[in-house]
Design a protein around this motif. Structure first.
Motif, PDB file in Angstrom:
ATOM      1  N   ASN A   1       6.450   1.670   7.271  1.00 49.60           N
ATOM      2  CA  ASN A   1       6.761   0.503   8.094  1.00 49.60           C
ATOM      3  C   ASN A   1       5.613  -0.504   8.001  1.00 49.60           C
ATOM      4  O   ASN A   1       4.484  -0.130   7.666  1.00 49.60           O
ATOM      5  CB  ASN A   1       6.953   0.930   9.562  1.00 49.60           C
ATOM      6  N   THR A   2       5.910  -1.728   8.302  1.00 48.94           N
ATOM      7  CA  THR A   2       4.884  -2.766   8.361  1.00 48.94           C
ATOM      8  C   THR A   2       4.232  -2.725   9.741  1.00 48.94           C
ATOM      9  O   THR A   2       4.953  -2.730  10.739  1.00 48.94           O
ATOM     10  CB  THR A   2       5.547  -4.151   8.200  1.00 48.94           C
ATOM     11  N   ALA A   3       2.911  -2.669   9.791  1.00 48.60           N
ATOM     12  CA  ALA A   3       2.251  -2.861  11.095  1.00 48.60           C
ATOM     13  C   ALA A   3       2.069  -4.367  11.289  1.00 48.60           C
ATOM     14  O   ALA A   3       2.452  -4.934  12.307  1.00 48.60           O
ATOM     15  CB  ALA A   3       0.907  -2.134  11.125  1.00 48.60           C
TER      16      ALA A   3
ATOM     17  N   ARG B   1       6.143 -17.162   1.917  1.00 45.97           N
ATOM     18  CA  ARG B   1       6.435 -16.279   0.775  1.00 45.97           C
ATOM     19  C   ARG B   1       5.446 -16.616  -0.332  1.00 45.97           C
ATOM     20  O   ARG B   1       5.603 -17.610  -1.031  1.00 45.97           O
ATOM     21  CB  ARG B   1       7.875 -16.499   0.291  1.00 45.97           C
ATOM     22  N   VAL B   2       4.394 -15.789  -0.481  1.00 49.46           N
ATOM     23  CA  VAL B   2       3.293 -16.082  -1.406  1.00 49.46           C
ATOM     24  C   VAL B   2       3.096 -14.918  -2.376  1.00 49.46           C
ATOM     25  O   VAL B   2       3.632 -13.815  -2.152  1.00 49.46           O
ATOM     26  CB  VAL B   2       1.987 -16.350  -0.618  1.00 49.46           C
ATOM     27  N   HIS B   3       2.349 -15.166  -3.448  1.00 51.40           N
ATOM     28  CA  HIS B   3       2.175 -14.127  -4.467  1.00 51.40           C
ATOM     29  C   HIS B   3       1.192 -13.048  -4.040  1.00 51.40           C
ATOM     30  O   HIS B   3       1.244 -11.922  -4.531  1.00 51.40           O
ATOM     31  CB  HIS B   3       1.676 -14.758  -5.777  1.00 51.40           C
TER      32      HIS B   3
ATOM     33  N   ARG C   1      13.035 -14.792  11.180  1.00 51.67           N
ATOM     34  CA  ARG C   1      12.701 -14.427   9.791  1.00 51.67           C
ATOM     35  C   ARG C   1      12.032 -13.069   9.804  1.00 51.67           C
ATOM     36  O   ARG C   1      11.230 -12.746  10.691  1.00 51.67           O
ATOM     37  CB  ARG C   1      11.751 -15.450   9.147  1.00 51.67           C
ATOM     38  N   GLU C   2      12.287 -12.270   8.760  1.00 48.57           N
ATOM     39  CA  GLU C   2      11.756 -10.909   8.697  1.00 48.57           C
ATOM     40  C   GLU C   2      10.233 -10.897   8.670  1.00 48.57           C
ATOM     41  O   GLU C   2       9.604 -11.599   7.893  1.00 48.57           O
ATOM     42  CB  GLU C   2      12.294 -10.206   7.436  1.00 48.57           C
ATOM     43  N   THR C   3       9.631 -10.046   9.563  1.00 47.29           N
ATOM     44  CA  THR C   3       8.176  -9.857   9.516  1.00 47.29           C
ATOM     45  C   THR C   3       7.800  -8.386   9.363  1.00 47.29           C
ATOM     46  O   THR C   3       6.680  -8.063   8.998  1.00 47.29           O
ATOM     47  CB  THR C   3       7.523 -10.374  10.824  1.00 47.29           C
TER      48      THR C   3
ATOM     49  N   ALA D   1       0.841  -1.210   0.000  1.00 44.04           N
ATOM     50  CA  ALA D   1       0.000   0.000   0.000  1.00 44.04           C
ATOM     51  C   ALA D   1       0.869   1.250   0.000  1.00 44.04           C
ATOM     52  O   ALA D   1       0.417   2.340  -0.384  1.00 44.04           O
ATOM     53  CB  ALA D   1      -0.918  -0.005   1.213  1.00 44.04           C
ATOM     54  N   GLU D   2       2.133   1.089   0.389  1.00 43.73           N
ATOM     55  CA  GLU D   2       3.066   2.228   0.397  1.00 43.73           C
ATOM     56  C   GLU D   2       3.089   2.928  -0.961  1.00 43.73           C
ATOM     57  O   GLU D   2       3.146   4.163  -1.046  1.00 43.73           O
ATOM     58  CB  GLU D   2       4.466   1.722   0.742  1.00 43.73           C
ATOM     59  N   VAL D   3       2.987   2.151  -2.047  1.00 43.31           N
ATOM     60  CA  VAL D   3       3.031   2.737  -3.398  1.00 43.31           C
ATOM     61  C   VAL D   3       1.881   3.722  -3.582  1.00 43.31           C
ATOM     62  O   VAL D   3       2.063   4.848  -4.049  1.00 43.31           O
ATOM     63  CB  VAL D   3       2.945   1.618  -4.462  1.00 43.31           C
TER      64      VAL D   3
ATOM     65  N   PHE E   1       0.609  -7.786  -3.894  1.00 46.00           N
ATOM     66  CA  PHE E   1       0.909  -8.797  -4.922  1.00 46.00           C
ATOM     67  C   PHE E   1       2.384  -8.718  -5.294  1.00 46.00           C
ATOM     68  O   PHE E   1       2.889  -7.614  -5.552  1.00 46.00           O
ATOM     69  CB  PHE E   1       0.052  -8.548  -6.171  1.00 46.00           C
ATOM     70  N   ARG E   2       3.047  -9.871  -5.306  1.00 43.87           N
ATOM     71  CA  ARG E   2       4.470  -9.874  -5.673  1.00 43.87           C
ATOM     72  C   ARG E   2       4.796 -11.110  -6.510  1.00 43.87           C
ATOM     73  O   ARG E   2       4.380 -12.218  -6.174  1.00 43.87           O
ATOM     74  CB  ARG E   2       5.362  -9.863  -4.421  1.00 43.87           C
ATOM     75  N   SER E   3       5.538 -10.897  -7.584  1.00 40.32           N
ATOM     76  CA  SER E   3       5.879 -12.039  -8.442  1.00 40.32           C
ATOM     77  C   SER E   3       6.930 -12.923  -7.768  1.00 40.32           C
ATOM     78  O   SER E   3       7.064 -14.092  -8.087  1.00 40.32           O
ATOM     79  CB  SER E   3       6.445 -11.536  -9.769  1.00 40.32           C
ATOM     80  N   GLU E   4       7.674 -12.352  -6.819  1.00 43.19           N
ATOM     81  CA  GLU E   4       8.781 -13.070  -6.158  1.00 43.19           C
ATOM     82  C   GLU E   4       9.779 -13.614  -7.181  1.00 43.19           C
ATOM     83  O   GLU E   4      10.388 -14.658  -6.981  1.00 43.19           O
ATOM     84  CB  GLU E   4       8.242 -14.192  -5.253  1.00 43.19           C
ATOM     85  N   ALA E   5       9.902 -12.871  -8.302  1.00 40.72           N
ATOM     86  CA  ALA E   5      10.913 -13.264  -9.302  1.00 40.72           C
ATOM     87  C   ALA E   5      12.265 -13.283  -8.603  1.00 40.72           C
ATOM     88  O   ALA E   5      12.572 -12.401  -7.820  1.00 40.72           O
ATOM     89  CB  ALA E   5      10.914 -12.243 -10.433  1.00 40.72           C
TER      90      ALA E   5
ATOM     91  N   VAL F   1      -1.197  -4.542   6.835  1.00 37.52           N
ATOM     92  CA  VAL F   1      -1.553  -3.231   7.390  1.00 37.52           C
ATOM     93  C   VAL F   1      -0.266  -2.426   7.354  1.00 37.52           C
ATOM     94  O   VAL F   1       0.734  -2.814   7.968  1.00 37.52           O
ATOM     95  CB  VAL F   1      -2.090  -3.343   8.831  1.00 37.52           C
ATOM     96  N   GLU F   2      -0.263  -1.352   6.606  1.00 38.69           N
ATOM     97  CA  GLU F   2       0.926  -0.532   6.330  1.00 38.69           C
ATOM     98  C   GLU F   2       0.890   0.766   7.119  1.00 38.69           C
ATOM     99  O   GLU F   2      -0.185   1.356   7.298  1.00 38.69           O
ATOM    100  CB  GLU F   2       0.948  -0.224   4.827  1.00 38.69           C
ATOM    101  N   GLN F   3       2.051   1.203   7.577  1.00 35.53           N
ATOM    102  CA  GLN F   3       2.180   2.514   8.224  1.00 35.53           C
ATOM    103  C   GLN F   3       2.888   3.455   7.240  1.00 35.53           C
ATOM    104  O   GLN F   3       3.864   3.048   6.622  1.00 35.53           O
ATOM    105  CB  GLN F   3       3.065   2.430   9.472  1.00 35.53           C
TER     106      GLN F   3
END
Ligand SMILES: Nc1ncnc2c1ncn2[C@@H]1O[C@H](COS(=O)(=O)NC(=O)[C@@H](N)CO)[C@@H](O)[C@H]1O
Length: 423
Positions: free
Chosen positions: A381-383, A273-275, A346-348, A228-230, A257-261, A280-282
């Motif tokens: 930041n990620t909430a 790690r899913v597409h 792992r990063e959250t 949502a940052e975008v 949504f991420r292609s995770e290319a 919830v974004e800060q």
């Protein structure tokens, strides 16, 4: 992108940032191009002044002198018609290079080319010692009927998931819990589209470098945002806000949504790690003041630490290195949460301050009380992001019978103290 004036006055500082962030930007070419643009601009301005003077003189001239002056005016017009497109081409080339200029990293960032130079600065809580053989999150989901990866693959393809029964309700409870934490902190709740325009992705910084991470729709008419940052970062693009309207503090829940290319083979199983995932974004847009930016950085980080503490999860705080933080970052701190089945963190969460790097790309400006216009500073930041956090919640809070305890803070949202098997 950086201010060209700043680059002219501080070439060595910019060169050092390029070096620290492991970039290949040719600063000398950028500076040469800038010189060419300046020189050609001055030439064109001189010719335009001559054209104006000549036109005035022609208007006052005696009839027998006028023809020569009009001819001179045509000659000047031909010169300009040739030079002006040259200037536009050079300016476009300069802008493309400016897009690739890095924010100078803060002096506390570990210097190094990649995440192996990231530094653990704090640890909170201790990984649980299990008195029974714990299951990983996929096994817990299978045992309790809380998901269906096979059918998800059938309907949606790779890196997809289906949540069922208590786990589906739990995801919604967690997102609402995180949203409430953000609202309590005074952030304005928003739901924003995930469909976004190309210019918003350039303004964010996702484009041009990481286009391959983004799904295009209708051949690039629109794109599916990875965060949502975008969208939040482009809300006020092109506007000139009053300083009294700042800071803008938004929190947004949106599908991401991420292609995770490039992630082939990593975390291919389960929820890590899913597409498509939910977050919830800060997001904060504040005045161009480093102290204020630093205060918001700490505030946003403490909100996320508060959320992890309320979820009763062991985590650690990571100061991200210059090589890992990326082009636009002044500072980035990640929170990494313990995963028992992997016996590692792992990063959250990922907290970033970008100074005016995004604001210059998005045209995010404000007018101060003296009427002076400035580019703003942005932070994000990620909430909370699901389903990744479900991996940690299921595994850390599991009971021997395969049920999973719900942290006290989330029980009012979930309605029960435990997740139980689906019928
Ligand atoms: N492919 C993915 N699958 C599941 N969760 C993901 C995925 N990519 C990112 N996340 C989650 O989203 C969080 C934020 O992603 S991020 O790219 O690091 N940072 C951002 O998107 C910033 N806007 C801050 O939220 C990650 O820490 C992780 O918890």
């Amino acid at each position: 992108m950086l201010d060209i004036k700043f680059i002219r006055e501080n070439p060595e500082a910019v060169r050092q940032a390029i070096e620290k962030k492991g970039l290949t930007l040719e600063l000398d070419k950028l500076l040469e191009l800038d010189q060419e643009v300046q020189t050609l601009k001055r030439t064109i301005e001189k010719i335009q002044a001559e054209r104006n003077a000549n036109a005035k003189a022609a208007a006052r001239a005696k009839p027998e002198e006028r023809a020569a002056m009009i001819e001179r005016g045509k000659e000047i017009g031909r010169q300009l018609a040739e030079l002006e497109p040259q200037l536009r081409t050079l300016e476009a080339q300069l802008k493309q290079l400016l897009y690739l200029t890095p924010t100078l990293p803060w002096e506390g960032a570990p210097v190094g080319p990649d995440d192996s130079f990231n530094v653990e600065t704090r640890v909170h809580g201790n990984p649980r010692t299990f008195l029974f053989e714990p299951l990983d999150h996929v096994a817990l989901m299978e045992k309790n009927g809380w998901g269906d990866f096979e059918r998800a693959a059938k309907v949606s393809g790779s890196r997809s998931y289906i949540l069922k029964g208590d786990l589906m309700v739990y995801e919604q409870a967690l997102l609402r819990f995180a949203l409430d934490r953000m609202i309590q902190a005074g952030f304005t709740p928003m739901s924003v589209p995930s469909l976004t325009k190309e210019e918003a992705l350039y303004a964010h910084g996702q484009f041009p470098a990481a286009r391959d991470q983004v799904y295009a729709v209708d051949g690039g008419e629109v794109y599916l945002a990875g965060t949502a940052e975008v969208l939040l970062n482009y809300l006020h693009a092109g506007e000139i806000l009053a300083e009294t309207e700042l800071p803008k503090t938004y929190c947004a829940l949106s599908p991401c949504f991420r292609s995770e290319a490039g992630s082939a083979g990593r975390d291919v199983r389960g929820l890590m790690r899913v597409h498509q995932f939910n977050k919830v974004e800060q997001y904060v847009l504040c005045k161009a003041d480093l102290d204020e930016s630093n205060r918001w950085f700490e505030t946003m980080l403490s909100i996320s630490e508060g959320i992890l503490q309320a979820l009763e999860l062991p985590y650690r705080v990571i100061e991200v290195s210059t090589g890992d933080m990326g082009l636009g970052k002044y500072r980035q701190v990640d929170l990494e949460t313990w995963v028992p089945s992997e016996n590692r963190y792992r990063e959250t969460h990922s907290c970033s301050a970008l100074l005016d790097w995004q604001a210059r790309r998005a045209g995010l400006r404000y007018r101060d009380e003296r009427g002076k216009i400035h580019y703003a500073y942005t932070l994000n930041n990620t909430a909370l992001a699901t389903p990744r956090i479900l991996v940690m919640l299921l595994e850390n809070h599991q009971n021997e019978d395969g049920t999973v305890n719900v942290p006290r803070a989330v029980q009012p949202y979930f309605g029960k103290e435990k997740l139980e098997p689906s019928a």
